[in-house]
Design an enzyme around this catalytic site. Structure first.
Site, PDB file in Angstrom:
ATOM      1  N   TYR A  50       0.312   5.096  -3.776  1.00 52.82           N
ATOM      2  CA  TYR A  50       0.133   6.520  -3.456  1.00 52.82           C
ATOM      3  C   TYR A  50       0.394   7.311  -4.743  1.00 52.82           C
ATOM      4  O   TYR A  50       1.361   7.027  -5.452  1.00 52.82           O
ATOM      5  CB  TYR A  50       1.106   6.943  -2.357  1.00 52.82           C
ATOM      6  CG  TYR A  50       0.747   8.284  -1.763  1.00 52.82           C
ATOM      7  CD1 TYR A  50      -0.328   8.406  -0.886  1.00 52.82           C
ATOM      8  CD2 TYR A  50       1.452   9.431  -2.093  1.00 52.82           C
ATOM      9  CE1 TYR A  50      -0.684   9.631  -0.351  1.00 52.82           C
ATOM     10  CE2 TYR A  50       1.099  10.675  -1.566  1.00 52.82           C
ATOM     11  CZ  TYR A  50       0.027  10.763  -0.685  1.00 52.82           C
ATOM     12  OH  TYR A  50      -0.329  11.978  -0.167  1.00 52.82           O
ATOM     13  N   ILE A  70       0.835  -1.205   0.000  1.00 53.26           N
ATOM     14  CA  ILE A  70       0.000   0.000   0.000  1.00 53.26           C
ATOM     15  C   ILE A  70       0.868   1.252   0.000  1.00 53.26           C
ATOM     16  O   ILE A  70       1.986   1.243   0.503  1.00 53.26           O
ATOM     17  CB  ILE A  70      -0.967  -0.015   1.216  1.00 53.26           C
ATOM     18  CG1 ILE A  70      -1.937   1.178   1.172  1.00 53.26           C
ATOM     19  CG2 ILE A  70      -0.219  -0.078   2.539  1.00 53.26           C
ATOM     20  CD1 ILE A  70      -3.089   1.098   2.189  1.00 53.26           C
ATOM     21  N   CYS A  71       0.326   2.300  -0.598  1.00 55.10           N
ATOM     22  CA  CYS A  71       0.915   3.644  -0.496  1.00 55.10           C
ATOM     23  C   CYS A  71       2.240   3.710  -1.266  1.00 55.10           C
ATOM     24  O   CYS A  71       2.258   3.529  -2.483  1.00 55.10           O
ATOM     25  CB  CYS A  71       1.072   4.002   0.984  1.00 55.10           C
ATOM     26  SG  CYS A  71       1.223   5.764   1.298  1.00 55.10           S
ATOM     27  N   ALA A  72       3.358   3.934  -0.591  1.00 56.47           N
ATOM     28  CA  ALA A  72       4.656   3.977  -1.271  1.00 56.47           C
ATOM     29  C   ALA A  72       5.262   2.587  -1.435  1.00 56.47           C
ATOM     30  O   ALA A  72       6.231   2.415  -2.194  1.00 56.47           O
ATOM     31  CB  ALA A  72       5.625   4.867  -0.491  1.00 56.47           C
ATOM     32  N   SER A  86      -2.821  -0.854  -2.927  1.00 55.23           N
ATOM     33  CA  SER A  86      -3.761   0.191  -2.521  1.00 55.23           C
ATOM     34  C   SER A  86      -3.016   1.512  -2.401  1.00 55.23           C
ATOM     35  O   SER A  86      -1.796   1.576  -2.587  1.00 55.23           O
ATOM     36  CB  SER A  86      -4.461  -0.219  -1.225  1.00 55.23           C
ATOM     37  OG  SER A  86      -5.477   0.693  -0.884  1.00 55.23           O
TER      38      SER A  86
END
Ligand code: CU1
Lengths: 223, 223
Positions: free
Chosen positions: A160, A139-141, A188
């Site tokens: 992200y 998720i994200c980075a 995500s």
């Protein structure tokens, strides 16, 4: 006054058989294959985004998944991105003795993602996870750590938004979904999509009904 | 550090109409009164809901609030409700030396809420916070700790739905809002409303624009 971006729309419409969604390219059958308790290895790296980490660990445990929190660099307390200090269950090195895990989860946070991308042990773990067809979730980075290790190249994913430039060359990048699943890869976008992300992993490991039950207990919807 | 005399303990102005999911009976003027960095004391008790704790700490730090994480029973690592172990910045006892805090935040979790409700030090802290008209924020099961200490009796609040029976006699209970503000009391319902709760506190301490900026960085909306 407040709403999740697209919250009820995409992930929540991602369901097993009802719809063909571009976001869920293949469906895993982990849960259908076995009723044994499933296991998750969540990596805790210095600079991890503590909300993304905590939501993954908590939600998966609510779903009955056997969660191991592994400190990337050892078993000492880890300082996260906003200075919350979390104690891992064990070091990654120790956790590797208990492979395989049904899913390896990579929380975001810039520092944490960079550390996971630079870790040789992470590279080996991810390659073994990928070659066995087991789930990887980032998720994200954290998808940038997958890219550095050459994992899941060519698959469809998200991240992200600011990380997109580091990912578009190697992956089929999706901008407009909170959670994307492509076979054994679940990705995500950020803190605001972390519940969705954790519920999607829960669904894969514990089934849709369990994910819905967990969501309801947290006062969320998961359809 | 700044005058509390203008704090409207129980003022009249009804909520801003554009805020639909938040019931806001009075509007505080902290941010308008002072641009000084605001401070938050977040209580970390054994059995705290780790997502509610972490989201409060992280979001408030993103908003530039000076956050102190105080271990209810000391400075040792605290095992939360789903076995995530978090290290407080200091013990509550130590943290009390730095009173006052602009807000005292009580995360939920049944075990954590019971522990806070049974703690004499918490009772004293909350009474001092209330009598000075400073903010108190509680989510999920934590409003029951306020009830045990006789804090904010008669005010309008919400909580995790299952806690309602313990609160209806002492408070004006709201079922249909994710976050409720009544003067210096901010309450919310559970993990799924924790971002909203943390953003509402952030708005009170750092202003609406800052809360919106923080929300956007997390891929959420706050209007
Ligand atoms: Cu709770």
């Amino acid at each position: 006054m407040y709403s999740m971006l697209r919250w009820p729309l995409r992930l929540l419409s991602l369901s097993r058989s009802r719809e063909s969604s571009v976001l869920s390219i293949t469906q895993s059958k982990f849960f259908a294959e076995s009723n044994m308790t499933k296991s998750a290895l969540i990596i805790l790296a210095p600079g991890a985004e503590e909300m993304e980490f905590t939501i993954a660990a908590d939600v998966l445990r609510r779903a009955g998944v056997n969660v191991t929190v592994a400190g990337l660099n050892g078993s000492e307390p880890v300082k996260c991105s906003r200075d919350v200090v979390i104690v891992p269950d064990k070091s990654l090195e120790e956790a590797l003795a208990d492979e395989p895990y049904d899913v390896v989860v990579l929380p975001g946070g810039l520092g944490g993602s960079n550390a996971m991308g630079d870790s040789k042990a992470m590279g080996e773990l991810l390659r073994s996870q990928e070659s066995a067809g087991r789930l990887i979730a980032a998720i994200c980075a954290a998808p940038t750590a997958l890219a550095k290790h050459g994992i899941a190249t060519g698959k469809t994913l998200t991240s992200y938004p600011a990380m997109k430039p580091q990912l578009v060359d190697k992956y089929c990048y999706v901008d407009d979904a909170n959670v994307v699943q492509d076979g054994n890869l679940i990705t995500s976008r950020g803190p605001g999509t972390a519940y969705e992300f954790a519920l999607k992993i829960s669904e894969q490991l514990a089934g849709t009904a369990k994910a819905q039950e967990v969501a309801k207990g947290m006062l969320l919807n998961f359809n």
